[in-house]
Design a protein around this motif. Structure first.
Motif, PDB file in Angstrom:
ATOM      1  N   UNK A  11       0.828  -1.348  -0.012  1.00 22.17           N
ATOM      2  CA  UNK A  11      -0.030   0.121  -0.032  1.00 22.17           C
ATOM      3  C   UNK A  11       0.925   1.369   0.220  1.00 22.17           C
ATOM      4  N   UNK A  12       1.975   1.236   0.756  1.00 22.40           N
ATOM      5  CA  UNK A  12       2.904   2.362   0.881  1.00 22.40           C
ATOM      6  C   UNK A  12       3.602   2.795  -0.445  1.00 22.40           C
TER       7      UNK A  12
ATOM      8  N   UNK B 142       4.197   5.864  -5.651  1.00 20.54           N
ATOM      9  CA  UNK B 142       4.191   6.121  -6.902  1.00 20.54           C
ATOM     10  C   UNK B 142       2.630   6.816  -7.471  1.00 20.54           C
ATOM     11  N   UNK B 143       1.624   6.674  -6.789  1.00 24.79           N
ATOM     12  CA  UNK B 143       0.567   7.229  -7.199  1.00 24.79           C
ATOM     13  C   UNK B 143       0.631   8.779  -6.952  1.00 24.79           C
TER      14      UNK B 143
ATOM     15  N   UNK C  47      -4.561   1.350   8.644  1.00 25.71           N
ATOM     16  CA  UNK C  47      -5.514   0.841   7.446  1.00 25.71           C
ATOM     17  C   UNK C  47      -6.678   1.360   7.681  1.00 25.71           C
ATOM     18  N   UNK C  48      -7.561   1.345   8.635  1.00 23.03           N
ATOM     19  CA  UNK C  48      -8.787   1.988   8.879  1.00 23.03           C
ATOM     20  C   UNK C  48      -8.981   3.555   8.605  1.00 23.03           C
ATOM     21  N   UNK C  49      -7.784   4.171   8.935  1.00 25.34           N
ATOM     22  CA  UNK C  49      -7.892   5.487   8.575  1.00 25.34           C
ATOM     23  C   UNK C  49      -7.665   5.793   7.293  1.00 25.34           C
ATOM     24  N   UNK C  50      -6.885   4.802   6.446  1.00 25.44           N
ATOM     25  CA  UNK C  50      -6.819   5.023   5.173  1.00 25.44           C
ATOM     26  C   UNK C  50      -8.034   4.836   4.424  1.00 25.44           C
TER      27      UNK C  50
ATOM     28  N   UNK D 285      -2.887   8.836  -0.005  1.00 21.90           N
ATOM     29  CA  UNK D 285      -1.596   8.262  -0.431  1.00 21.90           C
ATOM     30  C   UNK D 285      -0.698   9.095   0.584  1.00 21.90           C
ATOM     31  N   UNK D 286      -1.013  10.225   1.046  1.00 20.62           N
ATOM     32  CA  UNK D 286      -0.016  10.769   2.080  1.00 20.62           C
ATOM     33  C   UNK D 286      -0.144  10.176   3.342  1.00 20.62           C
TER      34      UNK D 286
END
Length: 239
Positions: A69-70, A75-76, A134-137, A155-156
Motif C-alpha cells: 500500500x505504501x 508512485x500514485x 488501515x482503517x484511517x486510510x 496516499x499521504x
C-alpha cells in the motif's frame, strides 16, 4: 515490470495469472493446514502452539500488505499514476483483515501463555497502530467525494504509515516486551524445530499466494470500475 503500469497490459498479464494464484493458494493452505494438525503439540504450549500457524502468517502478510500500500501510494502521489492508486486502494481491505486476524489470534495465543488477552507492550501496540492506519486510510478515502483529492490525501497517509513498519518488526529487539523475539528471520537461522517449521512455511507461502490473488483481483475490479465511470461520464457529456 514497468510495462505493467499500463492498465491494458496489466489486465492482459494478470488475467491468466490470477486463477493460477488462487489454485496455488488453495493447495498450499490445504497442505499447511494438514501438516499443522499432524505436528505434535509443543512440550510447553501443548496444542495451543497451532495458533502460530495462523497468527504468524497473518502478521507477516499484514506488514507486507501495508508495504504494498505504501509503495503504491508513493508512485500514485509522485507520478500521479492511476494504476498505482488502484493498487494502494486494493491492498487496504485485505491488509486490514490480515492485521485484524493477527491481533485476534495473538490474543487467543497470549491468554493461555501470558495469562492475559492484551498487554500494552511495543509489539502489540505497534500492530494495533498498523490496523488503525488501515482503517484511517479507508475512512479517509470514503470521506472525500472528489476521487482525485481522496486519492492524494490517502496516499499521504499511506506514506506516513510506512514509518510504523520497522517499529513493528524490530519492537521485540528495541524494547523489553512479553512478545517472543523473532524465530524465523534471525541471525543463525530459524529457531523452530523442523516439525513446526514446515507447516509454518507452507502457511506463510499460502497466505502470500492468497493475498496476491485477492490483491490482483481487487486491482482488476478497480480498473473495470474506473473504466465504467469514464464511459458513463462521456455518455453524460454527449447526452
Amino acid at each position: 515490470m514497468f510495462g505493467l503500469a499500463n492498465p491494458q497490459r496489466f489486465m492482459s498479464f494478470t488475467g491468466p495469472l490470477t486463477p493460477v494464484l488462487w489454485v496455488i493458494a488453495a493447495g498450499l493452505l490445504i497442505a499447511g493446514t494438514w501438516f499443522s494438525f499432524v505436528a505434535p503439540g509443543d512440550y510447553q504450549q501443548g496444542d495451543t502452539v497451532r495458533i502460530m500457524f495462523v497468527h504468524v502468517p497473518a502478521s507477516i502478510l499484514g506488514l507486507g500488505a501495508y508495504a504494498a500500500l505504501g509503495v503504491s501510494s508513493f508512485f500514485a502521489l509522485v507520478f500521479r499514476h492511476p494504476l498505482a492508486d488502484a493498487a494502494a486502494r486494493a491492498a487496504a481491505l485485505p491488509g486490514a483483515a490480515l492485521t485484524a486476524l493477527a491481533l485476534i489470534t495473538g490474543g487467543l495465543w497470549g491468554q493461555p501463555m501470558w495469562g492475559t488477552w492484551w498487554v500494552w507492550d511495543a509489539r502489540l501496540t505497534s500492530v494495533l497502530v498498523l490496523f488503525l492506519y488501515y482503517l484511517g486510510y479507508m475512512a479517509l478515502r470514503a470521506s472525500i467525494d472528489d476521487e482525485a483529492r481522496a486519492a492524494r490525501a490517502a496516499a499521504v497517509l499511506g506514506l506516513v504509515g510506512l514509518i510504523n513498519l520497522p517499529i513493528v518488526k524490530f519492537s521485540v529487539d528495541w524494547w523489553n516486551t512479553l512478545h517472543q523475539p523473532a524465530s524465523l528471520l534471525r541471525a543463525g537461522g530459524p529457531s523452530l524445530d523442523p516439525v513446526f517449521l514446515l507447516p509454518l512455511l507452507l502457511m506463510i507461502a499460502g497466505y502470500s499466494a492468497l493475498f496476491m490473488a485477492v490483491w490482483l483481483s481487487s486491482i482488476r475490479t478497480e480498473i473495470v470500475r474506473r473504466r465504467v465511470q469514464t464511459i458513463r461520464a462521456r455518455r453524460a457529456l454527449d447526452a
